[in-house]
Design an enzyme around this catalytic site. Sequence first.
Site, PDB file in Angstrom:
ATOM      1  N   TRP A 362       0.898  -1.174   0.044  1.00 12.99           N
ATOM      2  CA  TRP A 362       0.187   0.111   0.059  1.00 12.99           C
ATOM      3  C   TRP A 362       0.919   1.217   0.163  1.00 12.99           C
ATOM      4  O   TRP A 362       0.597   2.394  -0.443  1.00 12.99           O
ATOM      5  CB  TRP A 362      -0.985  -0.012   1.331  1.00 12.99           C
ATOM      6  CG  TRP A 362      -0.324   0.407   2.604  1.00 12.99           C
ATOM      7  CD1 TRP A 362       0.513  -0.236   2.960  1.00 12.99           C
ATOM      8  CD2 TRP A 362      -0.847   1.320   3.271  1.00 12.99           C
ATOM      9  NE1 TRP A 362       0.950   0.126   4.417  1.00 12.99           N
ATOM     10  CE2 TRP A 362       0.046   1.356   4.408  1.00 12.99           C
ATOM     11  CE3 TRP A 362      -1.894   2.212   3.551  1.00 12.99           C
ATOM     12  CZ2 TRP A 362      -0.014   2.150   5.689  1.00 12.99           C
ATOM     13  CZ3 TRP A 362      -2.043   3.261   4.574  1.00 12.99           C
ATOM     14  CH2 TRP A 362      -1.082   2.965   5.823  1.00 12.99           C
ATOM     15  N   ASP A 363       2.162   1.146   0.280  1.00  7.60           N
ATOM     16  CA  ASP A 363       2.986   2.147   0.303  1.00  7.60           C
ATOM     17  C   ASP A 363       2.797   3.031  -1.168  1.00  7.60           C
ATOM     18  O   ASP A 363       3.173   4.247  -1.101  1.00  7.60           O
ATOM     19  CB  ASP A 363       4.520   1.512   0.247  1.00  7.60           C
ATOM     20  CG  ASP A 363       4.793   0.617   1.513  1.00  7.60           C
ATOM     21  OD1 ASP A 363       3.963   0.367   1.698  1.00  7.60           O
ATOM     22  OD2 ASP A 363       6.118   0.720   1.706  1.00  7.60           O
ATOM     23  N   GLU A 490       1.267  -1.316  13.092  1.00  6.79           N
ATOM     24  CA  GLU A 490       1.108  -3.017  13.178  1.00  6.79           C
ATOM     25  C   GLU A 490       1.563  -3.416  14.478  1.00  6.79           C
ATOM     26  O   GLU A 490       1.856  -4.438  14.798  1.00  6.79           O
ATOM     27  CB  GLU A 490       2.125  -3.560  12.059  1.00  6.79           C
ATOM     28  CG  GLU A 490       1.466  -3.315  10.746  1.00  6.79           C
ATOM     29  CD  GLU A 490       2.760  -3.737   9.360  1.00  6.79           C
ATOM     30  OE1 GLU A 490       3.831  -3.952   9.764  1.00  6.79           O
ATOM     31  OE2 GLU A 490       1.984  -3.971   8.521  1.00  6.79           O
ATOM     32  N   LYS A 602       3.473   2.169  16.170  1.00  2.00           N
ATOM     33  CA  LYS A 602       4.471   1.841  15.179  1.00  2.00           C
ATOM     34  C   LYS A 602       4.568   3.119  13.981  1.00  2.00           C
ATOM     35  O   LYS A 602       5.542   3.548  13.755  1.00  2.00           O
ATOM     36  CB  LYS A 602       4.542   0.559  14.431  1.00  2.00           C
ATOM     37  CG  LYS A 602       5.487   0.269  13.340  1.00  2.00           C
ATOM     38  CD  LYS A 602       5.164  -0.963  12.543  1.00  2.00           C
ATOM     39  CE  LYS A 602       6.403  -1.224  11.657  1.00  2.00           C
ATOM     40  NZ  LYS A 602       5.914  -2.282  10.657  1.00  2.00           N
ATOM     41  N   GLN A 603       3.440   3.492  13.787  1.00  2.00           N
ATOM     42  CA  GLN A 603       3.469   4.558  12.758  1.00  2.00           C
ATOM     43  C   GLN A 603       2.148   5.171  12.700  1.00  2.00           C
ATOM     44  O   GLN A 603       0.910   4.523  13.122  1.00  2.00           O
ATOM     45  CB  GLN A 603       3.704   3.877  11.263  1.00  2.00           C
ATOM     46  CG  GLN A 603       2.504   2.976  10.709  1.00  2.00           C
ATOM     47  CD  GLN A 603       2.985   2.157   9.523  1.00  2.00           C
ATOM     48  OE1 GLN A 603       3.601   1.117   9.859  1.00  2.00           O
ATOM     49  NE2 GLN A 603       2.778   2.295   8.329  1.00  2.00           N
TER      50      GLN A 603
HETATM   51  C1  BGC Z   1       4.970  -1.173   7.364  1.00  2.26           C
HETATM   52  C2  BGC Z   1       3.819  -1.082   6.421  1.00  2.26           C
HETATM   53  C3  BGC Z   1       4.454  -1.188   4.953  1.00  2.26           C
HETATM   54  C4  BGC Z   1       5.618  -2.043   4.903  1.00  2.26           C
HETATM   55  C5  BGC Z   1       6.592  -1.948   3.478  1.00  2.26           C
HETATM   56  C6  BGC Z   1       5.965  -2.112   7.358  1.00  2.26           C
HETATM   57  O1  BGC Z   1       6.983  -1.985   8.318  1.00  2.26           O
HETATM   58  O2  BGC Z   1       4.513  -1.172   8.722  1.00  2.26           O
HETATM   59  O3  BGC Z   1       3.067  -0.065   6.523  1.00  2.26           O
HETATM   60  O4  BGC Z   1       3.712  -1.382   4.018  1.00  2.26           O
HETATM   61  O5  BGC Z   1       6.370  -2.082   6.153  1.00  2.26           O
HETATM   62  O6  BGC Z   1       7.155  -0.834   3.619  1.00  2.26           O
END
Ligand code: BGC
Length: 770
Positions: A362-363, A490, A602-603
Site C-alpha cells: 500500500w506504500d 502493526e 509503530k506508525q
Molecule cells: C509498514 C507497512 C509497510 C511495509 C512495507 C511495514 O513496516 O508497517 O505499513 O507497508 O513496512 O514498507
Amino acid sequence: MIDKFIADEWKIIEEGFDPKTNRFSESIFSLGNEHMGLRGNFEEGYSGDSLQGTYVAGIYYPDKTRVGWWKIGYPEFFAKVINSTNWIGIDVEIDGNKLDLAHCNVKDFKRVLDMKEGTLTRTFTWIGDEGKETSFVIKRFLSMAENNIACISIAATPLNYSGTFSFTPYLDGDVSNEDSNYGEKFWEEVNRNVNSNEALLTMKTKKTGFILSTAMDTKLILDSEEITVEKKLMSEKLASKEKYVGYKLEIPVEQGCRIEIQKFVSVCTSRDYEEDILEKVTLDKLRSATQKGYEELFKEHCEVMERKWEDSDVVIEGDVKAQQGIRYNIFQLNQTYTGKDPRLNIGPKGFTGEKYGGSTYWDTEAFCFPFYLYTNENVARNLLYYRYLHLERAKENARKLGFKGALYPMVTMDGQECHNEWEITFEEIHRNAAIAYAIYNYTNYTGDRSYLFQYGIEVLVETSRFWADRVNYNPRKDKYMILGVTGPNEYENNVNNNWYTNTMAAWNLEYTLASLDEIKKNDEKRYHELMTKLQLKQDELSKWRDIIDKMYYPYVEELGIFEQNDLYMDKEQMLVKDLPPEVLPLNKHWSWDRILRSCFIKQADVIQGIYFLPERFDVECTKRNFDFYEPRTVHESSLSPSIYSIVASRIGYEEKAYELYLRTARLDLDNYNDDTDDGVHLTSMAGTWAAIVQGFAGVNVINGKLCLNPYVPEQWESYSFKITFRGRKLKIYVHKKQVIVEQLSGEPVSINVFDKEYLSQTGNDISVKI
Ligand code: BGC
C-alpha cells in the site's frame, strides 16, 4: 547512525574503503533505470562480506510459503524479486595478481554517486607486490534512454612499472538470493554462447518460467586508441562452471599508459519479447549499443537524466546536507519507477536489496503517489492502472477469504496476495481504501475524470462491495463495526473498530456513491453500461449509504480525540520520551507480546486518516489528536515521520514538522535505523518529498483550485520545486519573506496563496509576502 558521506549538493561521496560498512555502501550506491537495477557491488568481484544484487523489474519467483500452522486463505507463495545474472563482472589481474579489495592494499579510495548524471564511479590506487602502483577509475551507468542497456568502464594506469594486464569480462547466472526459503536456486540455464564477437547467456526461472537473456561485448582502448586483442575463450572455466560465459583479454601496458576496457551489456526478458526472438533482440540491442559507443550512450542517458531533474528536483538553500538528502531520495525514486510500464510498481526497497521481495505494498498509493502525481500525472495514472489490471485477482482474493467484491493484496507481484503473516494478509484490509484514495487523489488533483469513469469506478465499486460485506451490523448499538483488523499501526493486531480503517472504509463507500452520481450526470450511457456490467442494484447502493450513516467511530469524549481502536484507552498509557533509550527500537528489544499489549504506536494511524482527509478535521481537532498520538508513536516504520510532519505543518507546529522531516530525509544516507544494509527505504523517500511539498509548502487542491500555504523551516534559507498542474508547469520558490509562483507553461490559472486568490500566467510571477 553513521556520518560517512561528504556533504555535497549533487554527489554522494565516500572516501576510504571500510569492509565493515560494505553492505551499507552497496545499498546506498545502487543504480537502476526502472527496467533493471543493482547494488553497488564491485565489477572486479569481492571476496569479503557483500550482498550481491542484480535485479530485473517484474522477474520474480514464488518462494513457497513456510509456516508452522497453515490457515485457509494463506497465500501459497511469497513472491520475491530475484537476484539475476550478474553482468557487471570483469575480473582484473596484473602480472597474475587478482584485484580484490578484500585483500589488496589500496589508497585514495573514493566512491562517488553522481546523482545529476546517474553514474557510479570508483577511483583508487592499488599498491601491489614490490610497490607496483596502479591507478583505477571504474565507472558505470544504466541507460535511462535505452533501458535494456548498461555500460561499464574500467580504466587503469600503471604508475611506476610496466606489466601485463588481463581483463575477464563475464556474465554469471549462477546466483542466488540470501533470503531464499530453502536455499533454493531460482534459475536454470537455457543457453550460453560465446564467440569472438560477443557473449550471451540465457536463463529461465523455475516455476514462473521467465526467460532472461543477457549479452555483452567489450572494447579495449589504449591511450585513447581502440585496439583489438584476441578474446581467449577460457574453455576450461566455461566447461567447469555452469551458467557462466566470459573471455579473457590480455595486454602488456607500459608505465604511464592508460588501458580502458568498456563493457556493453544488453538485458532483455520474455516479459517484453516472445521467447523465439528474445536472444536475437538482446543481441541486436547489444550490437547497436556497441556501435553507438560509450560516449554517445552516455550522452543520451544524461539527456534523460536532465529531463528527470528538470521535472522533479527540489532545491534547498542554506543546508547542503538537506539538499543532498532530498536529491538522493528523488534520485532513487526516479531510478526505480518512471511509469513507462504499467505492469511494474515500486517495491519498498526498489532495486537496492532483497527485503520486501520487490513487491508492491500500500506504500505506493499511500506514500509514493503524490510524488509522481505532482511531477508527472501520466506516471501516476499508470500506477492507478496497475491496480485496475489486478482487479480480477483482487476479486479472487476476496472470494478466497469468503467475501464479496475485491480485496487488494497487502503484498503483491502479479495481483495475488503473497504476504504470509495472517495479521497482515487477513487483517490489514485498510489497504483497499488507500487504493481507492489514490483514484480520488488523481482525479482531484488533475481534474481528469476519464480514468475514474473508464477504469477507476470499477475498482471503487468492487472495493465498496468488499467493505459492505466485511462490516458487522451491531443491532445493540445500531452501528456498523469492522472487527478483527490490523490498522496501519502493526504494533496491535486483531483489534476491533480501528478508527482509521472504519473512517477510510466509509469514505471509500461515499466516494464510490459520489462517483457513480457524477458518472450518471455526465455520461448516462456509461452509467447504464456500468450498472449492467457490475450488476449494480439500487438496494445495494442504499445499503452502502446505510453503512456510511451508521459507521461506528471510537471516540474518547474526555480528550476530544478519536480512539485508535476499541480498548486502546484501556492500555497502560505511557509516552515514548519516558522509555529508557536502550529499549528503542522496541522491535529489537521487546518481545512481540509486550509490544502488542503496549500503547506504543509503530506508525501514523489516526494521524494517517487525518492526513488523507484534512477538510474533515479542523485545526483544533487535528491538534488534539496530534498532541495525543505523536508522543506515543515510536516511528519504527520509516513511513511514519513524514506523515506526522505534513500534519504538523498543517497545524503550525513548524519545529516539530522539521524535526520529523529530518528523521526520514537522510534515513538511509545516515543509516538512522541501522538497517540500510538490507537496502534503502524507497517508499519512505517519497514521503520526504511530500513533507516538503505538501507539508512545508502546503500544496493542496481544494475544489479544483491549487492552494499554497507555505513557510520555510528555520534552518533553511529557501527552497523551490516544480509541479505540473492541469497542463501547466509551475515553479514555486519559498523564501523566508516571500513566496513566488513562476508559471513556466500553460494557460493562466488562478491559485490561492494563504487563502487569497491570484492569477498565475507565464511571464507574470505571483509574489506574496510571508
Ligand atoms: C509498514 C507497512 C509497510 C511495509 C512495507 C511495514 O513496516 O508497517 O505499513 O507497508 O513496512 O514498507
